[in-house]
Write a protein that holds these residues in place. Structure first.
Motif, short mmCIF file in Angstrom:
data_model
loop_
_atom_site.label_atom_id
_atom_site.label_comp_id
_atom_site.label_asym_id
_atom_site.label_seq_id
_atom_site.Cartn_x
_atom_site.Cartn_y
_atom_site.Cartn_z
N HIS A 138 -3.24 -24.61 -12.64
CA HIS A 138 -3.51 -23.17 -12.79
C HIS A 138 -4.85 -22.91 -13.46
O HIS A 138 -5.15 -21.75 -13.80
N ARG A 139 -5.66 -23.92 -13.65
CA ARG A 139 -6.95 -23.74 -14.30
C ARG A 139 -7.96 -23.13 -13.33
O ARG A 139 -7.80 -23.20 -12.13
N GLY A 140 -9.01 -22.56 -13.89
CA GLY A 140 -10.02 -21.93 -13.07
C GLY A 140 -9.73 -20.48 -12.74
O GLY A 140 -10.45 -19.85 -11.95
N ARG A 141 -8.72 -19.91 -13.35
CA ARG A 141 -8.33 -18.51 -13.09
C ARG A 141 -8.62 -17.60 -14.28
O ARG A 141 -8.26 -16.44 -14.27
N GLY A 142 -9.25 -18.15 -15.30
CA GLY A 142 -9.57 -17.35 -16.47
C GLY A 142 -8.41 -17.19 -17.44
O GLY A 142 -8.46 -16.35 -18.35
N ILE A 143 -7.37 -18.00 -17.28
CA ILE A 143 -6.18 -17.86 -18.13
C ILE A 143 -6.49 -18.24 -19.57
O ILE A 143 -6.11 -17.51 -20.51
N ALA A 144 -7.16 -19.35 -19.78
CA ALA A 144 -7.47 -19.78 -21.15
C ALA A 144 -8.36 -18.76 -21.85
O ALA A 144 -8.15 -18.47 -23.04
N ARG A 145 -9.33 -18.22 -21.14
CA ARG A 145 -10.21 -17.21 -21.73
C ARG A 145 -9.40 -15.96 -22.12
O ARG A 145 -9.61 -15.36 -23.18
N ALA A 146 -8.46 -15.56 -21.25
CA ALA A 146 -7.62 -14.40 -21.55
C ALA A 146 -6.72 -14.66 -22.74
O ALA A 146 -6.49 -13.78 -23.58
N LEU A 147 -6.21 -15.88 -22.85
CA LEU A 147 -5.37 -16.23 -24.00
C LEU A 147 -6.18 -16.20 -25.29
O LEU A 147 -5.71 -15.74 -26.33
N CYS A 148 -7.42 -16.66 -25.23
CA CYS A 148 -8.32 -16.59 -26.38
C CYS A 148 -8.51 -15.14 -26.82
O CYS A 148 -8.44 -14.81 -28.01
N GLY A 149 -8.76 -14.30 -25.83
CA GLY A 149 -8.96 -12.89 -26.13
C GLY A 149 -7.74 -12.26 -26.77
O GLY A 149 -7.86 -11.39 -27.65
N THR A 150 -6.56 -12.69 -26.37
CA THR A 150 -5.32 -12.18 -26.95
C THR A 150 -5.24 -12.51 -28.43
O THR A 150 -4.87 -11.66 -29.26
N VAL A 151 -5.59 -13.75 -28.80
CA VAL A 151 -5.58 -14.15 -30.21
C VAL A 151 -6.61 -13.37 -31.01
O VAL A 151 -6.34 -12.92 -32.13
N LEU A 152 -7.80 -13.20 -30.45
CA LEU A 152 -8.85 -12.47 -31.17
C LEU A 152 -8.45 -11.01 -31.42
O LEU A 152 -8.68 -10.47 -32.51
N ARG A 153 -7.86 -10.38 -30.44
CA ARG A 153 -7.40 -9.00 -30.63
C ARG A 153 -6.29 -8.93 -31.67
O ARG A 153 -6.26 -8.02 -32.51
N PHE A 154 -5.37 -9.88 -31.61
CA PHE A 154 -4.26 -9.94 -32.57
C PHE A 154 -4.80 -10.06 -33.99
O PHE A 154 -4.34 -9.37 -34.91
N ALA A 155 -5.79 -10.94 -34.18
CA ALA A 155 -6.37 -11.13 -35.51
C ALA A 155 -7.10 -9.88 -35.99
O ALA A 155 -6.99 -9.47 -37.15
N ARG A 156 -7.84 -9.25 -35.09
CA ARG A 156 -8.60 -8.05 -35.46
C ARG A 156 -7.66 -6.91 -35.84
O ARG A 156 -7.91 -6.20 -36.82
N GLU A 157 -6.58 -6.76 -35.07
CA GLU A 157 -5.63 -5.68 -35.35
C GLU A 157 -4.95 -5.85 -36.71
O GLU A 157 -4.51 -4.86 -37.31
N ARG A 158 -4.86 -7.08 -37.18
CA ARG A 158 -4.20 -7.33 -38.47
C ARG A 158 -5.18 -7.49 -39.62
O ARG A 158 -4.80 -7.92 -40.71
N GLY A 159 -6.42 -7.18 -39.37
CA GLY A 159 -7.39 -7.13 -40.45
C GLY A 159 -8.01 -8.45 -40.84
O GLY A 159 -8.62 -8.55 -41.92
N TYR A 160 -7.86 -9.48 -40.03
CA TYR A 160 -8.47 -10.76 -40.36
C TYR A 160 -9.97 -10.74 -40.05
O TYR A 160 -10.42 -10.05 -39.13
#
Length: 223
Positions: free
Chosen positions: A148-170
Motif C-alpha cells: 500500500h506504499r506510494g499512496r501518501g498514507i505515511a505522509r497523511a499519518l504524519c500529518g495526523t500526529v502533527l495536528r493532534f500535537a498542535r491541538e493539545r498545545g505541544y
C-alpha cells in the motif's frame, strides 16, 4: 483502488495492527545485513577469518566454509535482534493497545483503513524526557503495508500526529528511526522533521556505525 481514511484505533484492529507492525519491522533485517556487509570493520573481520583459517589449515575449502558459516551466523544474529525487538514491543505497548494509546492522556493510535482493511498505522504519546517538561509529543509505531506504499498514507499519518500535537498545545513532535529505515528518514525530512542527534544502542552498533537518528518537528505557535 479504494480510498483510505484515517481513524482512531478500534479493538477489532488488534490483530491487524500487530501483524502490520511485525511485518514492517522484519523488512529491516535485510537492509541491516547489507549495511553489515558494506561495513569496513565487518569486511576486515571476514577477511581476517578467511586468511587465518586458510593459513592454519592450508585448505581453501575449509577457509571458504568458515567464511560462509560466519556470514550465515551474522545474518541469524541480525534477524534475531529485529525479532527480539518485535517481541518486546508486542509484549509492551502493543499488548494492551487501548490502555496504552487510547486511555492514556494525550496519546492515540490511528490506522489508515480502506474497505475494512488496515493499511497503515501510527501512534503518539507524550515524550518521557524530563528535559522536555511535557512540551513534546513522540511519534511512534509508524508502519504502512508494503503493498500500500506510494499512496501518501505515511505522509497523511504524519500529518495526523502533527495536528493532534498542535491541538493539545505541544510545541514539538519528536521521533527516532534507525539507519535501516531509509525510506522513513526521507519521509520525515520531506514533511519538515529535522535531524537533531544520533546515538548507538549498543557497542556492536557503534563498531558497525549503525546509529539511531533522533528527529524533531517544531510546531508553530498557535497564538
Amino acid at each position: 483502488m479504494a480510498p483510505y481514511r484515517i481513524r482512531p484505533y478500534e479493538d477489532s484492529d488488534y490483530a491487524a495492527v500487530r501483524t502490520l507492525f511485525t511485518r514492517g519491522m522484519r523488512e529491516h533485517a535485510p537492509t541491516s545485513y547489507r549495511h553489515l556487509l558494506n561495513s569496513p570493520p565487518a569486511q576486515l573481520f571476514f577477511l581476517g577469518l578467511f586468511l587465518a583459517v586458510l593459513a592454519a589449515s592450508g585448505s581453501l575449502l575449509l577457509a571458504l566454509g568458515a567464511l560462509l558459516l560466519a556470514l550465515a551466523g551474522s545474518w541469524w544474529h541480525l534477524h534475531s535482534l529485529w525479532a527480539q525487538y518485535v517481541q518486546q514491543s508486542l509484549a509492551s505497548d502493543l499488548l494492551d493497545i487501548r490502555r496504552t494509546y487510547l486511555e492514556a492522556v494525550d496519546s492515540c493510535l490511528w490506522v489508515a483503513e480502506a474497505d475494512g482493511t488496515v493499511l497503515g498505522m501510527v501512534a503518539a504519546v507524550p515524550l518521557e524526557k524530563p528535559s522536555e517538561g511535557g512540551t513534546a509529543l513522540e511519534l511512534k509505531r509508524m508502519s504502512v503495508g508494503q503493498e500500500h506504499r506510494g499512496r501518501g498514507i505515511a505522509r497523511a499519518l504524519c500529518g495526523t500526529v502533527l495536528r493532534f500535537a498542535r491541538e493539545r498545545g505541544y510545541g514539538a513532535v519528536v521521533l527516532s528511526t534507525s539507519l535501516a529505515q531509509r525510506a522513513a528518514q526521507h519521509l520525515y525530512e520531506s514533511v519538515g522533521f529535522r535531524k537533531q542527534s544520533e546515538y548507538f544502542p549498543s557497542r556492536l552498533a557503534q563498531l558497525l556505525r549503525f546509529p539511531v537518528f533522533c528527529y524533531r518537528f517544531e510546531l508553530p505557535d498557535s497564538d
